[in-house]
Design an enzyme around this catalytic site. Sequence first.
Site, PDB file in Angstrom:
ATOM      1  N   LYS A  80      31.628  29.886  33.690  1.00 28.41           N
ATOM      2  CA  LYS A  80      31.873  30.444  35.095  1.00 28.41           C
ATOM      3  C   LYS A  80      29.929  30.102  35.009  1.00 28.41           C
ATOM      4  CE  LYS A  80      33.521  33.736  36.977  1.00 28.41           C
ATOM      5  NZ  LYS A  80      34.631  34.012  36.955  1.00 28.41           N
ATOM      6  N   GLY A 177      44.938  49.349  45.010  1.00 23.45           N
ATOM      7  CA  GLY A 177      44.737  47.942  45.748  1.00 23.45           C
ATOM      8  C   GLY A 177      46.396  47.556  44.812  1.00 23.45           C
ATOM      9  N   GLY A 179      47.395  44.251  46.705  1.00 25.46           N
ATOM     10  CA  GLY A 179      47.079  43.245  46.991  1.00 25.46           C
ATOM     11  C   GLY A 179      47.902  42.009  46.346  1.00 25.46           C
ATOM     12  N   VAL A 181      48.013  40.544  43.047  1.00 22.90           N
ATOM     13  CA  VAL A 181      48.529  41.097  42.275  1.00 22.90           C
ATOM     14  C   VAL A 181      49.444  42.826  42.691  1.00 22.90           C
ATOM     15  CG1 VAL A 181      48.078  41.726  38.988  1.00 22.90           C
ATOM     16  CG2 VAL A 181      46.955  39.782  40.502  1.00 22.90           C
TER      17      VAL A 181
HETATM   18  P1  NAI Z   1      43.609  40.809  46.221  1.00 23.65           P
HETATM   19  O1  NAI Z   1      42.235  40.546  46.788  1.00 23.65           O
HETATM   20  O2  NAI Z   1      44.627  40.256  46.864  1.00 23.65           O
HETATM   21  O3  NAI Z   1      43.831  42.471  46.157  1.00 23.65           O
HETATM   22  C1  NAI Z   1      42.687  43.227  45.853  1.00 23.65           C
HETATM   23  C2  NAI Z   1      43.115  44.753  46.673  1.00 23.65           C
HETATM   24  O4  NAI Z   1      42.369  45.351  46.631  1.00 23.65           O
HETATM   25  C3  NAI Z   1      43.118  43.851  47.979  1.00 23.65           C
HETATM   26  O5  NAI Z   1      44.570  44.842  49.059  1.00 23.65           O
HETATM   27  C4  NAI Z   1      42.228  45.554  48.654  1.00 23.65           C
HETATM   28  O6  NAI Z   1      42.601  45.828  50.560  1.00 23.65           O
HETATM   29  C5  NAI Z   1      42.313  46.653  48.221  1.00 23.65           C
HETATM   30  N1  NAI Z   1      40.736  47.183  48.271  1.00 23.65           N
HETATM   31  C6  NAI Z   1      39.869  47.233  48.206  1.00 23.65           C
HETATM   32  N2  NAI Z   1      39.077  48.123  47.441  1.00 23.65           N
HETATM   33  C7  NAI Z   1      40.162  49.040  47.515  1.00 23.65           C
HETATM   34  C8  NAI Z   1      39.942  50.550  46.640  1.00 23.65           C
HETATM   35  N3  NAI Z   1      39.070  51.509  46.684  1.00 23.65           N
HETATM   36  N4  NAI Z   1      41.230  51.105  46.829  1.00 23.65           N
HETATM   37  C9  NAI Z   1      42.620  50.862  47.030  1.00 23.65           C
HETATM   38  N5  NAI Z   1      42.776  49.675  47.327  1.00 23.65           N
HETATM   39  C10 NAI Z   1      41.894  48.470  47.010  1.00 23.65           C
HETATM   40  O7  NAI Z   1      42.908  40.319  44.813  1.00 23.65           O
HETATM   41  P2  NAI Z   1      44.362  40.223  43.476  1.00 23.65           P
HETATM   42  O8  NAI Z   1      44.260  38.730  43.382  1.00 23.65           O
HETATM   43  O9  NAI Z   1      45.363  40.870  44.149  1.00 23.65           O
HETATM   44  O10 NAI Z   1      43.454  40.638  41.792  1.00 23.65           O
HETATM   45  C11 NAI Z   1      43.430  41.954  41.854  1.00 23.65           C
HETATM   46  C12 NAI Z   1      42.327  42.736  40.832  1.00 23.65           C
HETATM   47  O11 NAI Z   1      43.177  41.704  39.317  1.00 23.65           O
HETATM   48  C13 NAI Z   1      40.423  42.140  41.474  1.00 23.65           C
HETATM   49  O12 NAI Z   1      40.229  42.651  40.938  1.00 23.65           O
HETATM   50  C14 NAI Z   1      40.939  40.475  40.834  1.00 23.65           C
HETATM   51  O13 NAI Z   1      39.234  40.134  40.308  1.00 23.65           O
HETATM   52  C15 NAI Z   1      41.327  40.902  39.424  1.00 23.65           C
HETATM   53  N6  NAI Z   1      41.990  39.374  38.780  1.00 23.65           N
HETATM   54  C16 NAI Z   1      42.880  38.484  39.524  1.00 23.65           C
HETATM   55  C17 NAI Z   1      43.535  37.756  38.269  1.00 23.65           C
HETATM   56  C18 NAI Z   1      44.743  36.988  39.679  1.00 23.65           C
HETATM   57  O14 NAI Z   1      45.706  35.967  39.258  1.00 23.65           O
HETATM   58  N7  NAI Z   1      44.617  37.090  40.765  1.00 23.65           N
HETATM   59  C19 NAI Z   1      43.953  37.924  37.672  1.00 23.65           C
HETATM   60  C20 NAI Z   1      42.582  38.334  36.838  1.00 23.65           C
HETATM   61  C21 NAI Z   1      41.642  39.447  37.266  1.00 23.65           C
END
Ligand code: NAI
Length: 351
Positions: A80, A177, A179, A181
């Site tokens: 990391k 969430g 986003g 994923v």
């Molecule tokens: P992203 O940033 O695209 O989506 C996260 C979403 O959660 C955003 O739309 C945000 O507005 C929303 N959010 C934040 N706090 C919130 C809450 N309290 N209630 C409801 N919504 C909330 O991130 P992504 O890429 O979708 O990843 C999601 C999670 O999965 C993160 O924690 C990330 O670390 C983890 N992750 C993602 C990977 C990837 O390939 N993108 C791989 C492994 C883990």
Amino acid sequence: MHLLDAMAREGFEEVIALYDRESGLRGWIVIHDTSRGPAFGGVRRFAYRSESEAVMDGLRLARAMTHKCRLAGLAAGGGKAVLLDEPDVRWDLAYRALGRAVERMNGRFYTGPDVGTSERELAPLVAETRFATDPGPDGPGELESSTAEGVFRGIEAALVHLDGQADWSNRRIVIQGLGSVGRELAQRLVAHGARVAGSDVDPDRLQEAVDELGIEGLNPTDVLGQPCDVLAPCAMGGVLHDLSLERLQARIVAGAANNVLARTLHADRLHARGVLYVPDFVLNSGALIRGTIFHLEGRREPVSAIGERVARAVTAVLEESRRSEAPPTRVARRMAAESTELSSGLPLDPA
Ligand code: NAI
């Protein structure tokens, strides 16, 4: 903080302190284990309150990456980079400096996106090193889809484990969430006939998902207490803690977010209450699988095959959990640690 003691206790190989005069970059590269192959891990940039908080986070995250690699059956280990997000840093230059540091490691460490490091920050880094995930067309691509497919197939494996079948049309799944994923996960669930509800703190994202996918929109404060078959946290870590646990009405908790449980003891509490918690580091390894195979074997593993791998790993952990009557989180850590002959690492957990 006793860094060298922590390294010795947990078998860390190397911690490199980073300081760049020109940009003001300060941080660390942590290498946990390269006994099976190079270390993989993203760049976390965060407003840590102290140096020791940052380095301890780096140790914990690097070790978790080793566990993730082991459970996904990858010829790779954990690393990391953690950067102190401080006001006067010239970030474009800082990511270049980090790229040069990664390049000097000559393939011992591969890095990519993580919290605070998106495609925009990666561009200068990728310009300096061959050992970082290129977000463009020359890179592995489909990272979020790989994660979403893994989470989807892992949820399916958990349902089959509990009830003998996925039975999508009789399931209610709640996603926190929407986003990259979370939204792709919702798409897959809707396509399989599940009833999906979701929330996002970004009202536009929520509305878009409601309009385009036909899911039920929820207020973010109402999500954790929803009665449902599966709660899928796909936003932030640490959402299940002493207070939120009391409100939980899900049978299964399985999502993409890292470190969903505030502390390991919450895995024990969920287990005692009969809630099946699928360890996040087993479920969310899709992007890691895609990136690792791309870098080490020079090919793009199909997203469907990635889903298969994650489903197999989830099933193995849940079967062992049933056999040993131990919480899946502890079982998964034990399986990963046994496969590395490393400690299962509880001392580095957040207090
Ligand atoms: P992203 O940033 O695209 O989506 C996260 C979403 O959660 C955003 O739309 C945000 O507005 C929303 N959010 C934040 N706090 C919130 C809450 N309290 N209630 C409801 N919504 C909330 O991130 P992504 O890429 O979708 O990843 C999601 C999670 O999965 C993160 O924690 C990330 O670390 C983890 N992750 C993602 C990977 C990837 O390939 N993108 C791989 C492994 C883990």
